[in-house]
Design a protein around this motif. Structure first.
Motif, PDB file in Angstrom:
ATOM      1  N   ARG A  61      33.204  44.328  32.845  1.00  0.00           N
ATOM      2  CA  ARG A  61      32.133  43.646  33.557  1.00  0.00           C
ATOM      3  C   ARG A  61      31.715  44.531  34.724  1.00  0.00           C
ATOM      4  N   ASP A  62      30.469  44.398  35.137  1.00  0.00           N
ATOM      5  CA  ASP A  62      29.918  45.319  36.129  1.00  0.00           C
ATOM      6  C   ASP A  62      30.709  45.325  37.429  1.00  0.00           C
ATOM      7  N   SER A  63      31.183  44.177  37.844  1.00  0.00           N
ATOM      8  CA  SER A  63      31.821  44.079  39.168  1.00  0.00           C
ATOM      9  C   SER A  63      33.174  44.786  39.245  1.00  0.00           C
ATOM     10  N   VAL A  64      33.750  45.169  38.104  1.00  0.00           N
ATOM     11  CA  VAL A  64      35.053  45.842  38.134  1.00  0.00           C
ATOM     12  C   VAL A  64      34.978  47.292  37.670  1.00  0.00           C
ATOM     13  N   LYS A  65      33.804  47.718  37.226  1.00  0.00           N
ATOM     14  CA  LYS A  65      33.658  49.100  36.760  1.00  0.00           C
ATOM     15  C   LYS A  65      34.017  50.085  37.869  1.00  0.00           C
ATOM     16  N   LYS A  87      39.566  43.344  45.637  1.00  0.00           N
ATOM     17  CA  LYS A  87      38.757  42.607  46.601  1.00  0.00           C
ATOM     18  C   LYS A  87      39.129  41.126  46.555  1.00  0.00           C
ATOM     19  N   GLU A  89      37.330  38.680  46.058  1.00  0.00           N
ATOM     20  CA  GLU A  89      36.625  38.024  44.950  1.00  0.00           C
ATOM     21  C   GLU A  89      37.256  38.287  43.597  1.00  0.00           C
ATOM     22  N   ASP A  90      38.271  39.147  43.545  1.00  0.00           N
ATOM     23  CA  ASP A  90      39.031  39.348  42.311  1.00  0.00           C
ATOM     24  C   ASP A  90      40.121  38.285  42.134  1.00  0.00           C
TER      25      ASP A  90
END
Length: 124
Positions: A61-65, A87, A89-90
């Motif tokens: 997913r984009d947020s973890v790339k 982060k 948010e993880d």
């Protein structure tokens, strides 16, 4: 009966790292794609990363790339998720899942076996 067991979760400060493992049993591990999903309180379960049966094809997913790396060791029947630069948010319960095919999908409906989950908490 397939059995998936996650481990490696815990509490870490923002910017830290964790490595999740998913040990599998019950059918030929190397025949099937695998994935990691996560679910935060009050939110839907979401795709984090997927890996094909061979380990060659991967998706995030984009947020973890650039921060997370999925891998598998078919000889050890284990999948991993290396999580760096974590982060807040993880923060979520992380689940491993095994597909019914050799290629991964981003929908949870593509997976027919799930682990019990491991909690990851990132403090700010």
């Amino acid at each position: 009966q397939v059995h998936l067991v996650e481990s490696g979760g815990g509490l870490v400060q923002a910017g830290g790292s964790l490595r999740l493992s998913c040990a599998a049993s019950g059918r030929t591990f190397s025949n099937y794609a695998m994935a990691w999903f996560r679910q935060a309180p009050g939110k839907e379960r979401e795709f984090v990363a997927g890996i094909s049966w061979s380990g060659v094809s991967k998706s995030y997913r984009d947020s973890v790339k650039g921060r997370f790396t999925i891998s598998r060791d078919n000889a050890k029947v284990t999948m991993y998720l290396q999580m760096n630069s974590l982060k807040p948010e993880d923060t979520a319960v992380y689940y491993c899942a095994q597909s019914s095919t050799s290629n991964y999908g981003v929908r949870s409906s593509s997976y027919n076996y799930w682990g019990q989950g491991t909690q990851v908490t990132v403090s700010s």
